[in-house]
Design an enzyme around this catalytic site. Structure first.
Site, PDB file in Angstrom:
ATOM      1  N   GLU A 156      28.412 -63.333  30.375  1.00 56.64           N
ATOM      2  CA  GLU A 156      27.487 -62.458  29.645  1.00 56.64           C
ATOM      3  C   GLU A 156      26.044 -62.720  30.077  1.00 56.64           C
ATOM      4  OE1 GLU A 156      29.210 -60.294  28.037  1.00 56.64           O
ATOM      5  OE2 GLU A 156      27.599 -59.193  27.045  1.00 56.64           O
ATOM      6  N   HIS A 207      24.378 -53.451  33.326  1.00 60.70           N
ATOM      7  CA  HIS A 207      25.057 -54.546  32.612  1.00 60.70           C
ATOM      8  C   HIS A 207      26.392 -54.896  33.291  1.00 60.70           C
ATOM      9  CE1 HIS A 207      26.135 -56.809  28.851  1.00 60.70           C
ATOM     10  NE2 HIS A 207      27.359 -56.505  29.258  1.00 60.70           N
ATOM     11  N   GLU A 208      27.231 -53.891  33.462  1.00 55.52           N
ATOM     12  CA  GLU A 208      28.538 -54.153  34.084  1.00 55.52           C
ATOM     13  C   GLU A 208      28.364 -54.581  35.538  1.00 55.52           C
ATOM     14  OE1 GLU A 208      30.918 -54.481  32.133  1.00 55.52           O
ATOM     15  OE2 GLU A 208      30.129 -53.387  30.401  1.00 55.52           O
ATOM     16  N   HIS A 215      27.980 -58.285  35.653  1.00 55.96           N
ATOM     17  CA  HIS A 215      29.300 -58.938  35.621  1.00 55.96           C
ATOM     18  C   HIS A 215      29.967 -58.854  37.003  1.00 55.96           C
ATOM     19  CE1 HIS A 215      29.754 -59.794  31.356  1.00 55.96           C
ATOM     20  NE2 HIS A 215      29.554 -58.536  30.996  1.00 55.96           N
TER      21      HIS A 215
END
Lengths: 505, 505
Positions: free
Chosen positions: A298, A268-269, A272
């Site tokens: 997001e 997830h990170e 980003h």
């Protein structure tokens, strides 16, 4: 003073560059505080961050800034500016107007209120006592209403707040989109809850931290995350931070009894981070050198976490590797059973622990409440009741207390109203992007199953990442997908995926 | 404007606090760059550091600063100030006057010269070609001479440069002190060089990095270094950095073929760090929240590195522990042989690799050259010859090339003239302090042998650390030792120690 037009533009760009530099310094100190700064220096360091942040704020509302805005906005001058300067001007002007319209004394009072409200919220959540937090939340809402009065609004008061996080987003669009999403998710969820859940026990067996880290690093590398322009560290509340495209750091958290925290968290990170690493270097030193909006940001993290990290094809390619890093917990588990276990859907109370299908419902609850608060249809004092009713209506469960209900999120205590919708928008955007990616790269699912992520990373870079804030979220979406916000793709994704996993239709 | 006296003092303290905050932010970024920042972000980060440093410089020479200095220096106002404000005023005034006396265009030119000179020096050292560096060094010396003209001087032009690093230090004092030191070290060294060297082979056997780290952490902890107010990291050129007393970080370097690099390096930097951790918190936010001078700072690191870390008693207590961390390299080595090996004295070419007895001679060579340059007794073009002659005279060896001679240190390329003496002063101060410590704590050597460092740390804190820059180096020395600079104690330490190790008198 007979300054040339070019020299005013140059001075302006130097001025905003200095603000970017101060923000980068703040970013380094923030990362440091969260990853390993000695605790006895933390209070002092927070003061230093406060000093720099106050400087940036002062610069954003200074007479000098006003003069740049006025001079550069003058039509014959404006026509000579570079595209980057024009977009930069638009951003700083928006911020100047937002900040300059608030009387300084009221702003100062609001900053103090935010700080006090956060402390009280923490205590209130601990004691599960909404009444402690209520007067602060009332003041926060009231102040934001007054600010909306200063700022003005179009159509709906809440639009002004939405626009701060998702430029161009409105209640009209969200009402339509969220209603459609809710109307599809709720019945799908109801069907799922009648089915037997797959076995998940094997997920919660000890997976040594060092091996989790090695596997996370392995996946980050495959995603195309550049370790010469970043690093992976450990923290309590994971985040990614783009200090500059050459320095974008990822943090994660390890739970030895639940490897999903680190693995899906890092992916997830990492999503980003890929965004920030791939922004055009031309935007360094301007406020444009970040994601287009909270929602678009997001979309990147969720695309990687869910559309890839929870994709069957991804695990066809990675399950054996995961097994080899683990201490044997998956030895007796088939790929199919593993895939089902990491995609379990189950109504739950806490937003940040929710699965991808129920997550948007948590956001819609918050959206409807915020919209109601700012349109005088809901009062703060009624929030615990309204919250619980909506949770029961959409998710079929009622929180046993406010700590697990209306008090669970930090956002409102900091005055962040209008932020929550970004999370659901991220899901919707991600599904739209996946659909367009499939149009451009028909073999994208095979690519995922073969671990050929460079195709995907390249597509995201070309279509999204490089632009930073040069395009507004809706413009970016239109350019890539040929349409506006459209929940159909997310709905189709959910229906396809979960009807297969749970044998429902 | 009828401001009260108190409000001017308060505003002034807020102004210097902001400068301290900017410096702390710079410190965090500097540490980060040296310990693990991704390399692709380094150029951008250096620009950010440059922006903040320029801000600090601008604040130190601003009209606002001048006004504070003028108002607070006014006698009736001055009398009302707190001691901390008075000392702070003295420091900022000194800096203001130093910076304000240089015409801005000349200062800017000098900054560019420094930056170019450093790059050229690096290349010149690599090629061992002094002639490349010579024109830059000539300009650097010339510019500093012109600056001395602006600043003025008392007694000797070089005093003005000395005062920047060691307030109150003069050529008269150094001539006398260094001559005495040299006159004792040189004959002692000559006697030692006729003796057989102890065996050192066992020092250069593999000592795994992780175990070196564990032993270093063990010693740091024993020294009283507070890990809640600091951390130990790895870097290429080790340093300690005091961001605030609550955050003082130590860095070290590991050489698996020579454990001394990390162990003595960590103890050395730990000595610096203990100083910064124990400065009175009242000085936070002022320029006084650091060591009294370069020399006093060095006295702390050298006291721990040599007076403790190379003390026989220290190893009586720690040799078995070191053995247990090592991979067996000392199993056949007696404590006495180990002690001799880590205290070998041998003339060598490179200052930073020199043992404690020959180190001061390296400094004296540089001191005499700098003094000659600024008194027009030595010309830059003659430096290689002069350097080599002095090395031969004091150390009995002649560098085979300029890379291992006059080009070895970075200092001159950055215009740092007057800095070198601090290193030798650190040795002299350390021996004086050890002597006074023994007066107050007669059992100090037994305490070292018993690992009771808390006595020593407490003495240093009470007598040195807490004051930060509230006392000038000479004042501090006088208060603690009852005398001024005195090389006798260092000479006695050397003679006692090395006559025993080498059986000379």
């Amino acid at each position: 003073m007979a300054q040339t037009l070019q020299s005013v533009e140059k001075d302006f760009l130097n001025y905003v560059k200095k603000m970017a530099h101060l923000n980068e310094a703040i970013g380094v100190m923030y990362w440091d505080l969260r990853t390993g700064a000695p605790k006895k220096g933390a209070t002092q360091r927070s003061e230093v961050i406060g000093t720099l942040a106050a400087d940036v704020f002062a610069m954003s509302t200074s007479d000098e800034m006003k003069q740049y805005i006025d001079e550069l906005s003058e039509p014959t001058h404006y026509a000579t500016l570079s595209d980057i300067t024009k977009k930069t001007l638009e951003e700083v002007k928006k911020e100047y107007e937002r900040n300059a319209k608030i009387p300084p004394a009221e702003f100062k009072e609001y900053v103090i209120l935010q700080s006090n409200a956060e402390s009280i919220w923490e205590e209130a959540r601990e004691k599960s006592d909404f009444s402690m937090f209520q007067p602060y939340l009332e003041k926060l809402v009231e102040t934001n209403k007054r600010f909306i009065g200063y700022w003005g609004y179009e159509g709906n008061k809440y639009n002004t707040l939405l626009d701060m996080y998702e430029p161009g987003m409105t209640v009209d669009i969200l009402d339509r989109t969220f209603k459609k999403l809710r109307d599809h998710i709720v019945p799908l969820l109801q069907k799922i809850t009648t089915k037997q859940q797959p076995n998940q026990d094997f997920l919660f067996t000890k997976f040594p931290k060092e091996q989790q880290k090695d596997f996370s690093l392995h996946v980050l590398k495959e995603m195309g995350y550049d370790f010469e322009a970043g690093r992976l560290d450990e923290t309590v509340h994971p985040f990614a931070t783009g200090l500059s495209p050459g320095d974008v750091r990822v943090t994660t958290r390890y739970d030895e009894q639940d490897f999903r925290t680190a693995v899906f968290g890092t992916i997830h990170e990492g999503g980003h981070a890929l965004y920030e690493q791939n922004i055009s270097p031309k935007l360094i030193g301007t406020p444009l050198c970040t994601g287009a909006s909270m929602g678009i940001h997001e979309s990147q993290s969720l695309f990687w976490e869910n559309m890839i990290g929870r994709h069957f094809g991804f695990w066809q390619n990675h399950y054996e590797t995961l097994k080899s890093y683990s201490a044997g917990q998956f030895d007796a588990v088939s790929l199919e059973d593993f895939y089902k276990a990491i995609n379990v859907v189950e109504p739950s109370l806490i937003r940040i622990e929710a699965d991808e299908l129920t997550y948007p419902l948590h956001v819609i609850v918050r959206y409807e409440i915020e919209k109601g608060l700012f349109n005088d249809e809901i009062e703060v004092k009624d929030l615990p009741r309204v919250w619980n009713e909506k949770m029961q209506e959409y998710l079929g469960i009622t929180p046993p207390n406010d700590a697990q209900g209306v008090l669970q999120d930090v956002h409102w205590s900091g005055g962040s109203f209008g932020y929550f919708p970004s999370y659901a928008l991220g899901y919707i955007y991600a599904a739209q992007l996946k659909n367009s990616m499939k149009r451009d790269l028909p073999n994208v699912d095979e690519a995922i199953a073969n671990g050929q992520f460079e195709l995907i990373t390249k597509w995201l870079q070309e279509n999204i990442h490089q632009y930073g804030m040069m395009k507004k979220p809706m413009e970016l979406l239109q350019d890539v997908t040929g349409e506006g916000l459209n929940a159909d793709h997310l709905i189709a994704y959910f229906e396809n995926k979960y009807s297969a996993i749970y044998d429902v239709k």
